[in-house]
Design a protein around this motif. Structure first.
Motif, PDB file in Angstrom:
ATOM      1  N   UNK A   1      21.845 -61.745  -4.248  1.00 26.80           N
ATOM      2  CA  UNK A   1      22.228 -60.705  -3.304  1.00 26.80           C
ATOM      3  C   UNK A   1      21.854 -59.330  -3.855  1.00 26.80           C
ATOM      4  N   UNK A   2      21.323 -58.493  -2.955  1.00 25.81           N
ATOM      5  CA  UNK A   2      20.998 -57.131  -3.313  1.00 25.81           C
ATOM      6  C   UNK A   2      21.905 -56.248  -2.473  1.00 25.81           C
ATOM      7  N   UNK A   3      23.175 -56.206  -2.842  1.00 30.39           N
ATOM      8  CA  UNK A   3      24.153 -55.504  -2.022  1.00 30.39           C
ATOM      9  C   UNK A   3      24.814 -54.350  -2.749  1.00 30.39           C
ATOM     10  N   UNK A   4      24.651 -54.274  -4.039  1.00 28.62           N
ATOM     11  CA  UNK A   4      25.330 -53.223  -4.792  1.00 28.62           C
ATOM     12  C   UNK A   4      24.477 -51.974  -4.938  1.00 28.62           C
ATOM     13  N   UNK A   5      23.261 -52.031  -4.427  1.00 33.12           N
ATOM     14  CA  UNK A   5      22.370 -50.893  -4.589  1.00 33.12           C
ATOM     15  C   UNK A   5      21.651 -50.978  -5.918  1.00 33.12           C
ATOM     16  N   UNK A   6      20.458 -50.374  -5.961  1.00 33.32           N
ATOM     17  CA  UNK A   6      19.650 -50.359  -7.167  1.00 33.32           C
ATOM     18  C   UNK A   6      19.511 -48.915  -7.610  1.00 33.32           C
ATOM     19  N   UNK A   7      19.783 -48.674  -8.885  1.00 29.49           N
ATOM     20  CA  UNK A   7      19.703 -47.317  -9.398  1.00 29.49           C
ATOM     21  C   UNK A   7      18.256 -47.009  -9.735  1.00 29.49           C
ATOM     22  N   UNK A   8      17.612 -46.249  -8.865  1.00 32.55           N
ATOM     23  CA  UNK A   8      16.200 -45.935  -9.035  1.00 32.55           C
ATOM     24  C   UNK A   8      16.036 -44.529  -9.584  1.00 32.55           C
ATOM     25  N   UNK A   9      14.995 -44.359 -10.369  1.00 32.73           N
ATOM     26  CA  UNK A   9      14.655 -43.041 -10.851  1.00 32.73           C
ATOM     27  C   UNK A   9      13.901 -42.249  -9.790  1.00 32.73           C
ATOM     28  N   UNK A  10      13.455 -41.054 -10.121  1.00 29.23           N
ATOM     29  CA  UNK A  10      12.708 -40.246  -9.152  1.00 29.23           C
ATOM     30  C   UNK A  10      11.392 -40.918  -8.775  1.00 29.23           C
ATOM     31  N   UNK A  11      10.978 -40.693  -7.562  1.00 28.38           N
ATOM     32  CA  UNK A  11       9.706 -41.265  -7.104  1.00 28.38           C
ATOM     33  C   UNK A  11       8.569 -40.362  -7.551  1.00 28.38           C
ATOM     34  N   UNK A  12       7.607 -40.883  -8.278  1.00 33.86           N
ATOM     35  CA  UNK A  12       6.531 -40.027  -8.799  1.00 33.86           C
ATOM     36  C   UNK A  12       5.593 -39.561  -7.693  1.00 33.86           C
ATOM     37  N   UNK A  13       4.898 -38.483  -7.965  1.00 30.98           N
ATOM     38  CA  UNK A  13       3.847 -38.011  -7.052  1.00 30.98           C
ATOM     39  C   UNK A  13       2.574 -38.787  -7.331  1.00 30.98           C
ATOM     40  N   UNK A  14       1.906 -39.208  -6.289  1.00 33.35           N
ATOM     41  CA  UNK A  14       0.670 -39.970  -6.428  1.00 33.35           C
ATOM     42  C   UNK A  14      -0.423 -39.278  -5.622  1.00 33.35           C
ATOM     43  N   UNK A  15      -1.564 -39.056  -6.252  1.00 36.75           N
ATOM     44  CA  UNK A  15      -2.704 -38.459  -5.565  1.00 36.75           C
ATOM     45  C   UNK A  15      -3.797 -39.502  -5.417  1.00 36.75           C
ATOM     46  N   UNK A  16      -4.413 -39.536  -4.261  1.00 35.09           N
ATOM     47  CA  UNK A  16      -5.544 -40.435  -4.040  1.00 35.09           C
ATOM     48  C   UNK A  16      -6.787 -39.891  -4.730  1.00 35.09           C
TER      49      UNK A  16
END
Length: 628
Positions: free
Chosen positions: A257-272
Motif C-alpha cells: 500500500x502507498x497510503x502514507x505518502x512518500x517524502x520526496x525531495x525538490x524536483x530538479x530542473x531539466x533542460x532539453x
C-alpha cells in the motif's frame, strides 16, 4: 413480445443489453441488442433476454458519444470518424454489425431464477459491465453486456427472489440461494457490488481488488473486503493508526500500500538538449555504429533532425542491428524485402470466393480499409483521393495480418504505422519498423487487455507517490481508475500531440531511457500540469473526462518531456521509495544486489542533475552511462 396470459407480470425491464455470441469465426456477427427482463408467470420468477427484433422494432445503432458537444449528448446518427469510444476511452473492439433478425432469435432465453446457480460480474475492455449467468445444471449463458448501464437495478430486482452471496475466494463471483430475509446482513447499496452509473460519456471502472490499493474500496464494508480476500492472504504493512482499516491487515496479497505518502525531495530542473544532427561520424570505416548507447542518449535528450530520422529509426526499431556493417545491412535489406513480398503475395492471391469463407481475414480487411481512409488525412502524404500513401498504408497493414495472424489488425495500428511510413516512405522498411514497434506495444492490443490494466495500475502507483492530493481528488470524483488515460497509453499519445511532435516523442521513447515505463512518467507529467485546473475548478467525473480529452493538440511537448524526466530524477533521489514504484521505474531487482537500489545510484543521480541543468547550449560531454 405480446403477452396474453393473465398470470404474466413484468417486474423489471432494461433495453440496451447486448448479447455477445462469441461466434468469432462464423459468418454471423457477434453483437445482438436486446432487452433483459424479470417476469413472473404463474408466480414463478424468470430472467429473460430477447432481441430487439422480437419487439417489432428495428435495432438501434450502438450509441456514439460526441467528442465535443453540449452536455455530452448521445446521438445514434453521429459518425465520429473514428472508433466511437475513443472520444474518451478506447475499448479496441472489432467492428460489429447487428445480427440479422432471422439469426438472432435463437439466442433468446428464459431462466427461472430458482435455477440460477451463480453470477459473475466483470468489465469488458475496461469499459461497460457484463454479467455471466450459470444455471444449476452447470451451463453458462452467453455474456450480457450492459451498454447503457442497469446492472445495479437488475440486481436489486433479483434480490426480491434470490440471495446473491459473494464467493469467499473470488470477489467477482456471487452464488445464488433461495430468498431468506435474514440471509443477507448487508444490502446491495452497502456492498456497492456494481456502480454502473448512467449513460454518461463512459461508465467508470469497477474497483477490483487491485484498486483497493488506492482507497477505491473505502466505502465498502469489512465484510465484503474479507469475502474477496483469499484465505491464504498474507498481511502487509499499513499506515499505523488509520481507523478506516481493520485491526488486522487484509490488503490484497502481494501488494504494497502507498497510503502514507512518500517524502520526496525538490524536483530538479531539466533542460532539453539539441537533436542528433550527425550520423556518418558516428560510424567506423565499415559502417558500424561505434557507440549505440551514446546515440540513444543524444536522441533521448533532444530527438533527431529530420534528415537523419529514416536511417536512425531503422536502428532504434530493430530493422538493423547496431553492430551491422554497411555491407551486412545491404544483405539484410535484400532478405527482408524477399520475406515481405512473400507474405504480401499470400493475401493478394486470396480470391473473392476464398475470402467469403474466411470471415477473420475479411473482417481484418474491412477494418483496415475503414481506418486507412481516415488516418492522418490532414498530412499531405495521406491526403486526397487515390493517394499512393493510402495504398501503402493499406498494404503494409494487410501484410502485418499475415505476419501476425493471431493478433491480426486492431484499431489503432494505423495510427502507429502512419508516422513510420511518412518518415521512411518505403513499403518494406516501414513494415519491418512497424514489427519492431509492435514488439513494444503488441500487448496493448490483445483482447484480454491485461497489459493495459497493468499500466493503468502502475500509473496509479506513480501518481499516488508523486501527488496524493491529486489522487484523493480523482478518487473522490470516481476517476481514481485513471481510465481517461487509456488512449494515451494505448497508442503512445499519438492523438494528443501534433504529427511532428509525435515523431520526436516516439524516438525519445524508443531509446528505452531512462526506463522502459517512461511513457507512464509522461502521463504523470501531463496530469500534474493540469492539477490546478482539475482541483481548482471542482470538476466531476464527466467534466474530468471532457477536460482531459480536450487537451489534445494543446500540450507543449518539450515541457512535458522535461517534466517527465524531472519526475524520474526526483523519484530516483527518494531513499524510501515504495517497492511498487521501484519496480515500475526498473530500479528494483529481486536479489540482494545493491547496484539497483536508490542509495547506490546517488552518484549517477548527481551526474544526471548536473548534466540536465547544464542546458541545451552546453557541448555534449564524453559518453558515460547516464541512466541505470
Amino acid at each position: 413480445m405480446e403477452q396474453n396470459n393473465e398470470d404474466y407480470k413484468l417486474i423489471f425491464e432494461k433495453e440496451g443489453v447486448y448479447l455477445h455470441t462469441n461466434a468469432k469465426r462464423s459468418n454471423q456477427d457477434t453483437s445482438i441488442p436486446g432487452f433483459i427482463r424479470i417476469v413472473e408467470r404463474a408466480g414463478i420468477a424468470a430472467l429473460e433476454w430477447s432481441p430487439l427484433e422480437d419487439e417489432g422494432r428495428s435495432a438501434p445503432a450502438v450509441l456514439y458519444t460526441r467528442k465535443e458537444g453540449e452536455g455530452g449528448e448521445e446521438d445514434t446518427n453521429f459518425d465520429p470518424g473514428y472508433e466511437p469510444d475513443w472520444a474518451v476511452i478506447s475499448t479496441v473492439k472489432k467492428d460489429r454489425e447487428h445480427v440479422p433478425v432471422k439469426d438472432s432469435d435463437q439466442w433468446a432465453f428464459s431462466l427461472p431464477l430458482s435455477e440460477l446457480y451463480s453470477l459473475r460480474r466483470a468489465r469488458f475492455s475496461l469499459g461497460r459491465n457484463f454479467l455471466v449467468l450459470t444455471s444449476r445444471g452447470g451451463h453458462p449463458l452467453p455474456p450480457l453486456h450492459f451498454h447503457r448501464g442497469g446492472t445495479r437495478e437488475l440486481l436489486r430486482a433479483m434480490h426480491r427472489y434470490v440471495v446473491l452471496d459473494p464467493s469467499p475466494v473470488d470477489g467477482r463471483l456471487f452464488l445464488a440461494f433461495p430468498h431468506d430475509s435474514g440471509t443477507l446482513s448487508q444490502s446491495f447499496d452497502k456492498l456497492h457490488l456494481l456502480e454502473d452509473g448512467h449513460s454518461d460519456l463512459v461508465t467508470r471502472f469497477i474497483h477490483d481488488p487491485y484498486a483497493t490499493t488506492f482507497g477505491g474500496f473505502s466505502k465498502v464494508t469489512n465484510f465484503f473486503r474479507a469475502a474477496i480476500r483469499p484465505p491464504d492472504s498474507l498481511g502487509h504493512p499499513r499506515c499505523p493508526g488509520d481507523p478506516s482499516l481493520p485491526s488486522q491487515p487484509d490488503e490484497e496479497p502481494g501488494f504494497e500500500l502507498i497510503t502514507c505518502g512518500v517524502e520526496l525531495g525538490p524536483r530538479p530542473h531539466v533542460a532539453r538538449g539539441p537533436p542528433l544532427d550527425k550520423w556518418e561520424e558516428l560510424l567506423d570505416p565499415e559502417g558500424r555504429v561505434t557507440n549505440p548507447e551514446r546515440i540513444r542518449e543524444l536522441v533521448f535528450r533532444g530527438g533527431i533532425t529530420p534528415p537523419l530520422r529514416k536511417e536512425s529509426w531503422k536502428f532504434l526499431l530493430g530493422f538493423y542491428p547496431w553492430s551491422s556493417t554497411t555491407k551486412e545491412r545491404e544483405e539484410i535489406l535484400r532478405v527482408k524485402t524477399d520475406e515481405y513480398f512473400r507474405m504480401k503475395v499470400q493475401w493478394k492471391s486470396v480470391s473473392d470466393e476464398q475470402e467469403m469463407r474466411n470471415s477473420l481475414l475479411r473482417g481484418y480487411r474491412n477494418l483496415i480499409e475503414r481506418d486507412v481512409s481516415r488516418t492522418d488525412r490532414h498530412n499531405t502524404f495521406f491526403s486526397g483521393n487515390d493517394n499512393p500513401g493510402l495504398t501503402l498504408l493499406h498494404d503494409v497493414l494487410m501484410t502485418y495480418c499475415m505476419y501476425n495472424f493471431d493478433l491480426g489488425y486492431v484499431q489503432g495500428m494505423s495510427d502507429l504505422l502512419s508516422p513510420i511510413l511518412f518518415v521512411t516512405q518505403n513499403e518494406v522498411e516501414s513494415f519491418w519498423c512497424l514489427t519492431g514497434f509492435m514488439e513494444l506495444l503488441h500487448q496493448n492490443f490483445e483482447e484480454s487487455q491485461e497489459a493495459m490494466k497493468q499500466q493503468l495500475l502502475q500509473l496509479s502507483f506513480l501518481l499516488k507517490a508523486l501527488d496524493p492530493e491529486l489522487c484523493d481528488f480523482l478518487d473522490s470524483q470516481d476517476s481514481g481508475s485513471l481510465c481517461f488515460c487509456f488512449r494515451w497509453l494505448l497508442i503512445w499519445f499519438k492523438r494528443e500531440f501534433s504529427f511532428e511532435d509525435i515523431l520526436v516523442m516516439w524516438e525519445v521513447l524508443w531509446t528505452g531511457l531512462p526506463c522502459e515505463n517512461f511513457h507512464l512518467l509522461i502521463a504523470c507529467s501531463i496530469l500534474q500540469s493540469q492539477r490546478g485546473e482539475l482541483i481548482g475548478s471542482h470538476h466531476d467525473f464527466n467534466t474530468i473526462l471532457k477536460h482531459i480529452n480536450e487537451l489534445s493538440m494543446k500540450l507543449d511537448l518539450q515541457s512535458v518531456l522535461s517534466g517527465a524526466e524531472a519526475i524520474y530524477l526526483q523519484l530516483l533521489q527518494c531513499k524510501e521509495l515504495p517497492l511498487k514504484v521501484q519496480q515500475v521505474l526498473g530500479l528494483y531487482v529481486p536479489s540482494s544486489s545493491e547496484d539497483s537500489s536508490p542509495d547506490s545510484q546517488a552518484s549517477d543521480t548527481q551526474r544526471l542533475l548536473s548534466q540536465s541543468q547544464a542546458g541545451a547550449a552546453a557541448a555534449p560531454p564524453p559518453y558515460t552511462p547516464t541512466y541505470p
